[in-house]
Design a protein around this motif. Structure first.
Motif, PDB file in Angstrom:
ATOM      1  N   GLY A   1       0.783  -1.226   0.000  1.00  0.00           N
ATOM      2  CA  GLY A   1       0.000   0.000   0.000  1.00  0.00           C
ATOM      3  C   GLY A   1       0.815   1.276   0.000  1.00  0.00           C
ATOM      4  N   LYS A   2       2.133   1.194   0.027  1.00  0.00           N
ATOM      5  CA  LYS A   2       2.959   2.390  -0.014  1.00  0.00           C
ATOM      6  C   LYS A   2       3.017   2.939  -1.436  1.00  0.00           C
ATOM      7  CE  LYS A   2       5.941   0.972   3.836  1.00  0.00           C
ATOM      8  NZ  LYS A   2       7.328   0.665   4.247  1.00  0.00           N
ATOM      9  N   GLU A   3       2.990   4.252  -1.538  1.00  0.00           N
ATOM     10  CA  GLU A   3       3.051   4.901  -2.846  1.00  0.00           C
ATOM     11  C   GLU A   3       4.358   5.688  -2.930  1.00  0.00           C
ATOM     12  OE1 GLU A   3       0.334   7.684  -5.838  1.00  0.00           O
ATOM     13  OE2 GLU A   3      -0.318   7.258  -3.787  1.00  0.00           O
ATOM     14  N   TYR A   4       5.240   5.254  -3.831  1.00  0.00           N
ATOM     15  CA  TYR A   4       6.529   5.907  -4.025  1.00  0.00           C
ATOM     16  C   TYR A   4       6.432   6.874  -5.195  1.00  0.00           C
ATOM     17  CZ  TYR A   4       8.590   2.387  -0.919  1.00  0.00           C
ATOM     18  OH  TYR A   4       8.908   1.609   0.162  1.00  0.00           O
ATOM     19  N   LEU A   5       6.942   8.084  -4.989  1.00  0.00           N
ATOM     20  CA  LEU A   5       6.999   9.093  -6.036  1.00  0.00           C
ATOM     21  C   LEU A   5       8.443   9.138  -6.543  1.00  0.00           C
ATOM     22  CD1 LEU A   5       4.832  11.886  -4.376  1.00  0.00           C
ATOM     23  CD2 LEU A   5       4.093   9.973  -5.803  1.00  0.00           C
ATOM     24  N   ILE A   6       8.681   8.441  -7.640  1.00  0.00           N
ATOM     25  CA  ILE A   6      10.031   8.292  -8.177  1.00  0.00           C
ATOM     26  C   ILE A   6      10.262   9.358  -9.228  1.00  0.00           C
ATOM     27  CG2 ILE A   6      11.612   6.730  -9.346  1.00  0.00           C
ATOM     28  CD1 ILE A   6      10.026   4.408  -8.222  1.00  0.00           C
ATOM     29  N   PRO A   7      11.310  10.180  -9.116  1.00  0.00           N
ATOM     30  CA  PRO A   7      11.591  11.193 -10.139  1.00  0.00           C
ATOM     31  C   PRO A   7      11.794  10.553 -11.508  1.00  0.00           C
ATOM     32  CG  PRO A   7      12.885  11.607  -8.158  1.00  0.00           C
ATOM     33  CD  PRO A   7      12.243  10.252  -7.977  1.00  0.00           C
ATOM     34  N   ASN A   8      11.340  11.239 -12.519  1.00  0.00           N
ATOM     35  CA  ASN A   8      11.447  10.707 -13.881  1.00  0.00           C
ATOM     36  C   ASN A   8      12.890  10.485 -14.287  1.00  0.00           C
ATOM     37  OD1 ASN A   8       8.649  10.719 -14.302  1.00  0.00           O
ATOM     38  ND2 ASN A   8       8.669  12.858 -14.933  1.00  0.00           N
ATOM     39  N   GLU A   9      13.795  11.317 -13.785  1.00  0.00           N
ATOM     40  CA  GLU A   9      15.206  11.172 -14.153  1.00  0.00           C
ATOM     41  C   GLU A   9      15.759   9.832 -13.699  1.00  0.00           C
ATOM     42  OE1 GLU A   9      19.426  13.626 -13.597  1.00  0.00           O
ATOM     43  OE2 GLU A   9      17.661  14.103 -12.367  1.00  0.00           O
ATOM     44  N   ASP A  10      15.335   9.326 -12.541  1.00  0.00           N
ATOM     45  CA  ASP A  10      15.818   8.035 -12.060  1.00  0.00           C
ATOM     46  C   ASP A  10      15.398   6.895 -12.986  1.00  0.00           C
ATOM     47  OD1 ASP A  10      16.845   9.458  -9.976  1.00  0.00           O
ATOM     48  OD2 ASP A  10      15.347   8.810  -8.499  1.00  0.00           O
ATOM     49  N   LEU A  11      14.221   7.008 -13.585  1.00  0.00           N
ATOM     50  CA  LEU A  11      13.761   5.969 -14.495  1.00  0.00           C
ATOM     51  C   LEU A  11      14.514   5.989 -15.826  1.00  0.00           C
ATOM     52  CD1 LEU A  11       9.928   6.334 -13.882  1.00  0.00           C
ATOM     53  CD2 LEU A  11      11.432   4.601 -12.951  1.00  0.00           C
ATOM     54  N   ILE A  12      15.131   7.123 -16.145  1.00  0.00           N
ATOM     55  CA  ILE A  12      15.903   7.224 -17.387  1.00  0.00           C
ATOM     56  C   ILE A  12      17.344   6.776 -17.170  1.00  0.00           C
ATOM     57  CG2 ILE A  12      16.791   8.850 -19.113  1.00  0.00           C
ATOM     58  CD1 ILE A  12      13.888   8.264 -19.496  1.00  0.00           C
ATOM     59  N   THR A  13      17.930   7.166 -16.043  1.00  0.00           N
ATOM     60  CA  THR A  13      19.360   6.913 -15.818  1.00  0.00           C
ATOM     61  C   THR A  13      19.647   5.579 -15.141  1.00  0.00           C
ATOM     62  OG1 THR A  13      19.240   8.135 -13.715  1.00  0.00           O
ATOM     63  CG2 THR A  13      19.831   9.384 -15.688  1.00  0.00           C
ATOM     64  N   ASN A  14      18.683   5.001 -14.421  1.00  0.00           N
ATOM     65  CA  ASN A  14      18.917   3.745 -13.701  1.00  0.00           C
ATOM     66  C   ASN A  14      18.294   2.565 -14.451  1.00  0.00           C
ATOM     67  OD1 ASN A  14      20.175   5.194 -11.641  1.00  0.00           O
ATOM     68  ND2 ASN A  14      18.252   5.482 -10.520  1.00  0.00           N
ATOM     69  N   GLN A  15      18.735   1.370 -14.052  1.00  0.00           N
ATOM     70  CA  GLN A  15      18.185   0.159 -14.659  1.00  0.00           C
ATOM     71  C   GLN A  15      16.824  -0.155 -14.044  1.00  0.00           C
ATOM     72  OE1 GLN A  15      20.524  -3.356 -14.078  1.00  0.00           O
ATOM     73  NE2 GLN A  15      19.499  -4.499 -15.692  1.00  0.00           N
ATOM     74  N   VAL A  16      15.825  -0.289 -14.899  1.00  0.00           N
ATOM     75  CA  VAL A  16      14.453  -0.546 -14.475  1.00  0.00           C
ATOM     76  C   VAL A  16      14.006  -1.879 -15.066  1.00  0.00           C
ATOM     77  CG1 VAL A  16      12.064   0.288 -14.473  1.00  0.00           C
ATOM     78  CG2 VAL A  16      13.955   1.921 -14.363  1.00  0.00           C
ATOM     79  N   VAL A  17      13.449  -2.737 -14.223  1.00  0.00           N
ATOM     80  CA  VAL A  17      12.880  -4.001 -14.683  1.00  0.00           C
ATOM     81  C   VAL A  17      11.378  -3.796 -14.881  1.00  0.00           C
ATOM     82  CG1 VAL A  17      12.502  -6.434 -14.175  1.00  0.00           C
ATOM     83  CG2 VAL A  17      14.638  -5.319 -13.452  1.00  0.00           C
TER      84      VAL A  17
END
Length: 447
Positions: A321-337
């Motif tokens: 139930g936790k909602e994380y607000l992840i910056p868009n830059e992290d999704l571009i620069t880091n590895q996302v599965v």
């Protein structure tokens, strides 16, 4: 005011504006005095008494009929929500509605039995109350409470001045309060006009944006990421055009803001690099469709599904139930599965071991049959089981199976498969070994 009494340091234009303001205020005071004096005339006094009586009758009608109308509304089961909302708004305005009906009936009757001048005051009150009631219902279309309040009070003021024929005097008075900025003059009249025009255009832009958003979201041929991009683009275009047109229609020259906006842009470029980076990253994410609402992703230790895509961040909701607000830059620069990027099928692996005394062929067969009996495990992509090594105390296996709903969770499905293996092995006397230690006590005498 005598022009000689004006201080010498006040420019002529400001002195003229000051004289105009004083003259308009004096004129308004004179009209108010004339109106109050006219109320002492017999027929005007009668009309005031009629208005007070009609207000009392409307209040009594609300007290008597209001509860009955509310009970009738409560018995309307199955009615659409929008119809019940309209009835609720009408119920809250019963007093003014009854008063408007009664006063117009009175005006029509008095026009038939006496001269029109004998119902002049009643007609003004009837027009004012009707206009105010119309504004109340019209502004209910605005969802924002703050914006609805601004539009409502502004409209009430305008219609009141228009019905009382005071628009010219009010405009002159507001225009007299201001100052010169270069060749342009900024006054309260310009400010009021700008607020009214911009607010009206913003309301129209909001309505167009909501309508277009509804149609875009209902179009199944458009991917979710492109829907978000299209909605954001329409919001920027509609609101930007509304504000620009509002300022232009008000008469504000925007050419002087070009240099100032350029300087501000340079300053913001250095101070808001992260914000700009997140905005650009958000646009890239929407364009390349790498993630979209509903996808299940893993970023570091965060695992969940995407709830929404924002201009600055992505909302990811986890299983707890936790909602994380992840910056868009992290999704571009880091590895996302992205567990559901191209399709929703996900393969899961679990490891286990059995005793050397158990037949591996039987163990593999029992393991695959146990996995097939678990809900959410796909059967058309049959589970498979392989030996991966001979350990110190067990034969080690890997069991692979597929699911198509990663949003339902991964840990719970793994736990269900482990539980099915336990039950199956217990029923077929398959043992699961565990490390054992033997401790021997040595006798000193024997040494």
């Amino acid at each position: 005011m005598d022009p000689e009494d004006i201080p010498a340091e006040i420019p002529d234009t400001e002195a003229e504006a000051l004289d105009a303001a004083i003259g308009e205020i004096s004129g308004l005071i004179g009209q108010v005095e004339t109106f109050l004096t006219s109320l002492l005339r017999p027929w005007n006094a009668y009309q005031v008494g009629i208005i007070i009586a009609l207000l009392a009758v409307a209040w009594l009608m609300k007290r008597v009929l209001g509860p009955r109308i509310r009970s009738w509304m409560a018995s309307r089961e199955g009615w659409p929500t929008w119809r019940m909302r309209i009835l609720a708004i009408v119920h809250r305005r019963l007093f003014i509605i009854f008063f408007v009906i009664l006063i117009w009936i009175t005006v029509l009757l008095m026009r038939e039995v006496t001269w029109p001048s004998r119902s002049f005051l009643l007609t003004i009150v009837a027009e004012l109350s009707s206009a105010w009631l119309f504004v109340v219902f019209a502004t209910r279309l605005i969802r924002s409470a703050f914006l609805r309040g601004i539009v409502r009070y502004g409209a009430w003021t305008f219609v009141t001045l228009a019905i009382l024929n005071l628009t010219d005097e009010a405009a002159t008075l507001l225009d007299s309060v201001g100052f010169n900025l270069g060749d342009a003059r900024l006054s309260l009249l310009t400010l009021v006009q700008g607020i009214l025009v911009v607010t009206t255009l913003v309301v129209i832009a909001r309505f167009l944006t909501s309508t277009a958003t509804g149609r875009i979201q209902k179009n199944e041929e458009i991917s979710p990421s492109m829907q978000v991009l299209a909605v954001k683009f329409l919001q920027v275009v509609f609101y930007g055009v509304a504000i620009y047109m509002g300022l232009r229609l008000t008469g504000i020259d925007l050419t002087g803001l070009a240099v100032l906006s350029g300087a501000i842009g340079v300053g913001l470029g250095f101070g808001l690099q992260k914000v700009v980076s997140n905005l650009v990253s958000g646009i890239i994410i929407l364009l390349d469709k790498s993630i979209k609402p509903g996808d299940v992703i893993s970023l570091g230790e965060t695992f969940g599904w995407i709830n929404s895509l924002g201009a600055r961040y992505v909302s990811v909701v986890t299983r707890d139930g936790k909602e994380y607000l992840i910056p868009n830059e992290d999704l571009i620069t880091n590895q996302v599965v992205n567990w559901s990027h191209s399709n929703e099928f996900v393969r899961l692996d679990i490891y286990f071991g059995t005793s050397y005394g158990d037949d591996p062929h039987i163990v593999r067969k029992l393991a695959t049959e146990a996995a097939k009996g678990v809900e959410r495990v796909l059967t058309h992509r049959a589970p498979v089981c392989h030996i991966v090594g001979f350990g110190d105390s067990s034969v080690d296996y890997i069991l692979r199976f597929w699911i198509k709903d990663p949003t339902g969770g991964l840990t719970n499905i793994r736990g269900n498969v482990y539980l099915a293996l336990w039950d199956t092995f217990h029923d077929h006397n398959i043992s699961i070994p565990f490390p054992q230690r033997e401790v021997r006590m040595l006798d000193d005498k024997a040494g």
